[in-house]
Enzyme design. Sequence first.
Site, mmCIF file in Angstrom:
data_model
loop_
_atom_site.group_PDB
_atom_site.id
_atom_site.type_symbol
_atom_site.label_atom_id
_atom_site.label_comp_id
_atom_site.label_asym_id
_atom_site.label_seq_id
_atom_site.Cartn_x
_atom_site.Cartn_y
_atom_site.Cartn_z
ATOM 1 N N ASP A 203 -8.235 -3.817 12.537
ATOM 2 C CA ASP A 203 -8.829 -2.598 13.093
ATOM 3 C C ASP A 203 -9.355 -1.705 11.979
ATOM 4 O O ASP A 203 -9.997 -0.691 12.249
ATOM 5 C CB ASP A 203 -7.789 -1.823 13.918
ATOM 6 C CG ASP A 203 -7.704 -2.344 15.349
ATOM 7 O OD1 ASP A 203 -8.586 -3.118 15.749
ATOM 8 O OD2 ASP A 203 -6.746 -1.971 16.055
ATOM 9 N N CYS B 122 -7.619 -11.266 19.127
ATOM 10 C CA CYS B 122 -7.451 -9.927 18.566
ATOM 11 C C CYS B 122 -6.045 -9.476 18.922
ATOM 12 O O CYS B 122 -5.531 -9.809 19.987
ATOM 13 C CB CYS B 122 -8.472 -8.975 19.193
ATOM 14 S SG CYS B 122 -8.322 -7.268 18.639
ATOM 15 N N SER B 123 -5.421 -8.750 18.036
ATOM 16 C CA SER B 123 -4.168 -8.107 18.395
ATOM 17 C C SER B 123 -4.101 -6.838 17.561
ATOM 18 O O SER B 123 -3.622 -6.848 16.432
ATOM 19 C CB SER B 123 -2.979 -9.031 18.083
ATOM 20 O OG SER B 123 -1.772 -8.325 18.282
ATOM 21 N N ASN C 8 -2.108 -5.552 22.328
ATOM 22 C CA ASN C 8 -1.956 -4.328 21.558
ATOM 23 C C ASN C 8 -0.538 -3.794 21.398
ATOM 24 O O ASN C 8 -0.337 -2.601 21.250
ATOM 25 C CB ASN C 8 -2.868 -3.244 22.152
ATOM 26 C CG ASN C 8 -4.265 -3.356 21.568
ATOM 27 O OD1 ASN C 8 -4.419 -3.564 20.364
ATOM 28 N ND2 ASN C 8 -5.276 -3.243 22.402
ATOM 29 N N LYS D 103 -13.268 -10.927 24.309
ATOM 30 C CA LYS D 103 -12.367 -10.518 23.228
ATOM 31 C C LYS D 103 -10.993 -10.373 23.855
ATOM 32 O O LYS D 103 -10.779 -9.523 24.711
ATOM 33 C CB LYS D 103 -12.855 -9.195 22.637
ATOM 34 C CG LYS D 103 -11.946 -8.596 21.570
ATOM 35 C CD LYS D 103 -12.647 -7.380 20.961
ATOM 36 C CE LYS D 103 -11.761 -6.549 20.070
ATOM 37 N NZ LYS D 103 -12.424 -5.285 19.687
ATOM 38 N N GLU E 26 -31.880 3.285 8.204
ATOM 39 C CA GLU E 26 -30.724 2.426 8.518
ATOM 40 C C GLU E 26 -31.153 1.242 9.379
ATOM 41 O O GLU E 26 -30.733 0.114 9.168
ATOM 42 C CB GLU E 26 -29.648 3.238 9.251
ATOM 43 C CG GLU E 26 -28.886 4.166 8.326
ATOM 44 C CD GLU E 26 -27.896 5.056 9.088
ATOM 45 O OE1 GLU E 26 -26.878 5.424 8.484
ATOM 46 O OE2 GLU E 26 -28.155 5.388 10.268
ATOM 47 N N ASP F 216 -7.344 -9.310 23.612
ATOM 48 C CA ASP F 216 -6.554 -8.409 22.771
ATOM 49 C C ASP F 216 -5.076 -8.472 23.139
ATOM 50 O O ASP F 216 -4.693 -8.977 24.202
ATOM 51 C CB ASP F 216 -7.079 -6.974 22.954
ATOM 52 C CG ASP F 216 -6.966 -6.146 21.685
ATOM 53 O OD1 ASP F 216 -6.107 -6.468 20.839
ATOM 54 O OD2 ASP F 216 -7.732 -5.183 21.565
ATOM 55 N N ASP G 126 -3.650 -16.397 13.297
ATOM 56 C CA ASP G 126 -2.938 -17.600 12.883
ATOM 57 C C ASP G 126 -3.674 -18.826 13.392
ATOM 58 O O ASP G 126 -4.555 -18.736 14.244
ATOM 59 C CB ASP G 126 -1.490 -17.561 13.403
ATOM 60 C CG ASP G 126 -1.432 -17.408 14.908
ATOM 61 O OD1 ASP G 126 -1.835 -18.347 15.613
ATOM 62 O OD2 ASP G 126 -0.994 -16.329 15.395
#
Length: 725
Positions: free
Chosen positions: A545, A523-524, A477, A473, A611, A475, A531
């Site tokens: 998020d 992810c950002s 941030n 992943k 669950e 990221d 995009d």
Amino acid sequence: MILCDKGLFTLHTKHTTYQMKADGLGVLLHTYYGPRLRGGDLSTLIQYADRGFSPNPWDARENRSYSLDNLPQECSSCGVGDYRLPSLELELSDGSHLTDFRYQGFRLERGKYRLEGLPAFFGGEEWETLRITLKDQAAQLEVELLYGVLEERDLITRALRVINRGDQPVTLCRAASLCLDFQRDGLDFITFDGAHIVERCPHRSSLRSGIQSVGSTRGASSHHHNPFVILCDHEATEDHGRCYGAMLLYSGNFEAAAELAQFQNTRLTLGIHPHHFRFPLAPGQSFTTPEAALICSPTGLAQLSTQFHRALREHLIRDPYAGKRRPVLINNWEATEFHFDADKLLDIARAAAPLGMELFVMDDGWFGNRNSDSSSLGDWTVNEEKLPGGLEALTPRIQELGMCFGIWIEPEMVNEDSQLYRAHPDWVLGAPGRPQTVSRGQLVLDFSRKDVRDHIYRDIQKVLDSAPIRYVKWDMNRSLSDVWSAALPAERQGEVYHRFVLGVYDFLERLRQDYPDLLIEGCSGGGGRFDAGMLYYTPQIWCSDNTDAIDRLRIQFGTSFGYPLSAVGAHVSAAPNAQTGRTVSMETRGVVAMGGTFGYEMDLSKATPEEREIIRRQTAFFKEHYDLIQRGDYYRLSDPFQEGPYTAWEQVSPDRREALVSLVTGSVHAGLPFLSLRLKGLDPNLDYRVNGEGRYPGDLLMEAGWPLPLPWNDYQSTQLYLSAI
Ligand code: GLA
């Protein structure tokens, strides 16, 4: 697909026609874009009139009705009588900003052109490429317009290359990838806007005189606006009306601007944002813009989205994850944030494996002294206090459970509290003598620099080589600020924003080459860099998020206009939700996460037996219907931004023999009317079973609808699986 006849260029796709013509002066006019026509010279549609204060080019001075100010053009001039937004702007060596590009010639090729170092749609013989060359004689500047045509998907791509053929340096100050002119008004502009945890909310407004624009100057495409916009008829709906979608394959600063000019003529430009963009071109040098993609749907927004989804899935997202089923994942972030050790991760993994999860993702917090967000970015070595024996010890234990393993990284960033920053304080973006702006306690590494990227790459490579890591992943941030690179002289600082993006692409491409089976999720801070540029490297992107199922209905709805579900990272998280405090049933959270790549992000070791049973059913259902959910044609059946009792959407298999309808109720009021949900995209001549029962004609389900049972409660959900008999 592409017909070229004495300066007349006609691009036919399955449902549309796009035409240009080099006129007697060599100006490349845009003559038509819309529903497919038989052809012919459509320049007869262009209207000429002598208008006050619309000047005439030097070589048309006798003809006062000829003005660049009003003519629809493919690549507008600058400073020589067209007062609309220019598609290109260059500062010449004499200080002027004057360019006037005229037609030189063309080349037609089978297949699709490529753009060095930039993302682009790809494919083989099903594509055709047209290259048109224009030239500004005075400055000896050449522009190569590149068009790619993919008939079946109604897709027309465009990029351009500016080449300095003169003997003087010039500076490129604006370089839109797309310039789309219409001699018409009556258009609405739809943009997708928001903020962190509220991404891509559609906004639609009628164009009014002047320029309406959205864009980003954050160094990433941003949560706030998206490089995908739509122009459409005022009357256009999901199923009717003409719509034009324009998407930029770029992950940095962009600008999408729609200008309603003096005689109600409309221009759309889309490209790199001109903010602090200055690219010097020495004699012989060239600049290539990112690629823009255009699709016109003559029959409403649903068809526009379907064609974009298919085009992205088939010709942008690369193997092996274009066709291969992606794993159902469990991510520990919302369960633990930074506070975990190997035992805690294994607790979650042990609970997840029997429930059908296939990939365990260890999120932020595994490296350096990363116990909060103010430390250790840049130090990509495993924290052995949390993970004794490193990944070499942890991964086999995850694999024993039947799951593969993935990690979180944030390569572009550094904390001041890190060994990397202490060793290389000059590696961050920031101008001398000016303290940097901090965000989430972190600074931005100068990814325009190869030496910086190489160092980070080597560190991350060591981690990836230390254990069988199948997923990353990636990221980002924070937004860029203090954009200044120690590696470039003052006159080249205007290159840094763009070179930063090229650096990210270069890094990602290297990862792809060195680890061809690695699944990378972009992810950002959620969807801050959602995009088409990123999708070329990362087949899926964490959409937001915000994991609240009810808020996600809106975010995923907005995202669906341009991007396919298989690109939309979506997880079931704990209730009450961490962002909104809202409690929504496990069933509904699952239904909403199936509007994306599907996974879980919660402490499953604490899940109740009930669950667990629901989760087991959900993962089995998702895997069973994976192709339909991820590759079916997608229909929006309602708008979650409108006051209404429910949000519904539908996926239909390409052969129309299967469909999945998902419905989530909103906040319910007493006294609801009797409601039926009209389905879309079915075969009217087939009969369907609904959830394995009955026999319902497709035409009836589409024209009369499926009666929705009452009573309802808040945030309930239903899924209808339709299969043809
Ligand atoms: C961002 C991401 C989250 C999580 C955190 C970790 O906010 O969007 O999913 O990975 O970073 O710090």
